[in-house]
Design an enzyme around this catalytic site. Sequence first.
Site, mmCIF file in Angstrom:
data_model
loop_
_atom_site.group_PDB
_atom_site.id
_atom_site.type_symbol
_atom_site.label_atom_id
_atom_site.label_comp_id
_atom_site.label_asym_id
_atom_site.label_seq_id
_atom_site.Cartn_x
_atom_site.Cartn_y
_atom_site.Cartn_z
ATOM 1 N N PRO A 10 0.739 -1.089 -0.085
ATOM 2 C CA PRO A 10 -0.017 0.092 -0.126
ATOM 3 C C PRO A 10 0.765 0.959 0.008
ATOM 4 O O PRO A 10 1.707 1.269 0.554
ATOM 5 C CB PRO A 10 -0.825 -0.086 1.330
ATOM 6 N N ASN A 11 0.437 2.113 -0.836
ATOM 7 C CA ASN A 11 0.709 3.475 -0.946
ATOM 8 C C ASN A 11 2.166 3.688 -1.728
ATOM 9 O O ASN A 11 2.773 4.645 -1.845
ATOM 10 C CB ASN A 11 0.937 4.075 0.512
ATOM 11 N N ARG A 18 5.162 10.976 -2.733
ATOM 12 C CA ARG A 18 4.872 10.674 -1.049
ATOM 13 C C ARG A 18 5.838 10.986 -0.227
ATOM 14 O O ARG A 18 7.057 10.346 -0.254
ATOM 15 C CB ARG A 18 4.242 9.037 -1.124
ATOM 16 N N TYR A 23 10.864 9.041 1.716
ATOM 17 C CA TYR A 23 10.980 7.877 0.705
ATOM 18 C C TYR A 23 11.944 8.267 -0.383
ATOM 19 O O TYR A 23 11.917 7.301 -1.310
ATOM 20 C CB TYR A 23 9.558 7.378 0.443
ATOM 21 N N ASN A 74 8.207 -5.505 -0.334
ATOM 22 C CA ASN A 74 7.905 -4.218 0.433
ATOM 23 C C ASN A 74 6.488 -4.168 0.654
ATOM 24 O O ASN A 74 5.575 -3.593 -0.086
ATOM 25 C CB ASN A 74 8.493 -3.151 -0.045
ATOM 26 N N ALA A 77 2.880 -0.603 5.091
ATOM 27 C CA ALA A 77 2.277 -0.549 6.354
ATOM 28 C C ALA A 77 1.973 -2.133 6.853
ATOM 29 O O ALA A 77 1.855 -2.403 8.116
ATOM 30 C CB ALA A 77 1.173 0.360 6.791
ATOM 31 N N GLU A 98 12.917 -9.170 2.264
ATOM 32 C CA GLU A 98 12.111 -7.940 2.777
ATOM 33 C C GLU A 98 12.811 -6.713 2.725
ATOM 34 O O GLU A 98 13.939 -6.756 2.911
ATOM 35 C CB GLU A 98 11.620 -8.110 4.329
ATOM 36 N N HIS A 100 12.538 -2.467 2.813
ATOM 37 C CA HIS A 100 11.980 -1.093 2.969
ATOM 38 C C HIS A 100 13.001 0.148 2.680
ATOM 39 O O HIS A 100 14.166 -0.136 2.662
ATOM 40 C CB HIS A 100 11.843 -0.939 4.541
ATOM 41 N N ARG A 107 12.539 4.446 13.179
ATOM 42 C CA ARG A 107 11.338 5.668 12.807
ATOM 43 C C ARG A 107 10.740 5.070 14.144
ATOM 44 O O ARG A 107 10.900 4.710 15.310
ATOM 45 C CB ARG A 107 10.710 5.269 11.579
HETATM 46 C C1 DQA Z 1 8.065 1.266 4.136
HETATM 47 C C2 DQA Z 1 7.980 1.599 5.771
HETATM 48 C C3 DQA Z 1 6.724 1.289 6.252
HETATM 49 O O1 DQA Z 1 6.840 1.425 7.532
HETATM 50 C C4 DQA Z 1 5.630 2.348 5.665
HETATM 51 O O2 DQA Z 1 4.479 2.172 6.181
HETATM 52 C C5 DQA Z 1 5.588 2.142 3.977
HETATM 53 C C6 DQA Z 1 6.911 2.216 3.533
HETATM 54 C C7 DQA Z 1 9.396 1.522 3.524
HETATM 55 O O3 DQA Z 1 9.523 1.265 2.387
HETATM 56 O O4 DQA Z 1 10.068 2.353 3.979
HETATM 57 O O5 DQA Z 1 4.813 2.258 3.510
HETATM 58 O O6 DQA Z 1 7.802 -0.063 3.902
#
Ligand code: DQA
Length: 146
Positions: A10-11, A18, A23, A74, A77, A98, A100, A107
């Site tokens: 998501p996102n 964003r 990011y 990735n 959330a 995994e 990020h 964080r």
């Molecule tokens: C994320 C870190 C997550 O905590 C966050 O909710 C994201 C992006 C990252 O790529 O740093 O959506 O996965």
Amino acid sequence: MSSVLILNGPNLNLLGQRQPEVYGTTTLADIEDMCLTRALALKLDVSFLQSNHEGVMIDAVHAAKGTHGGLIINAGAYTHTSIALMDAVASVELPMVEVHLSNIHAREPFRHVSYLSKVAIGQICGFGAQGYLMALDALAERLVIS
Ligand code: DQA
């Protein structure tokens, strides 16, 4: 099987616009281009999926069995909330890295917990878009020796 599915949650479709201070300004399309180039050099096939929906991500993990040799995820959330996604990865028994973009451990405390890390061969975080390339390198090693 030297084929890798890169699954973004998501996102992450909003990368570039964003919270660029967190990011970066690289878009998801840029990341996919970078991954395609690296995958070619590593002689890996690579496919991409981004979804804002947990069930769609779970279905994609299930479908990866028999189609792909490994996963890069990735989960955004869902990393911090989804036992269902963790179970899906455990069920298909594919090596998963995994990723990020941000350093989740530096964080908010709720981001320090990752259900996915319990079923990952490793976690890469804090290196921005380059983390996806590091994950491809790691999976290439794993897929060659297995
Ligand atoms: C994320 C870190 C997550 O905590 C966050 O909710 C994201 C992006 C990252 O790529 O740093 O959506 O996965």
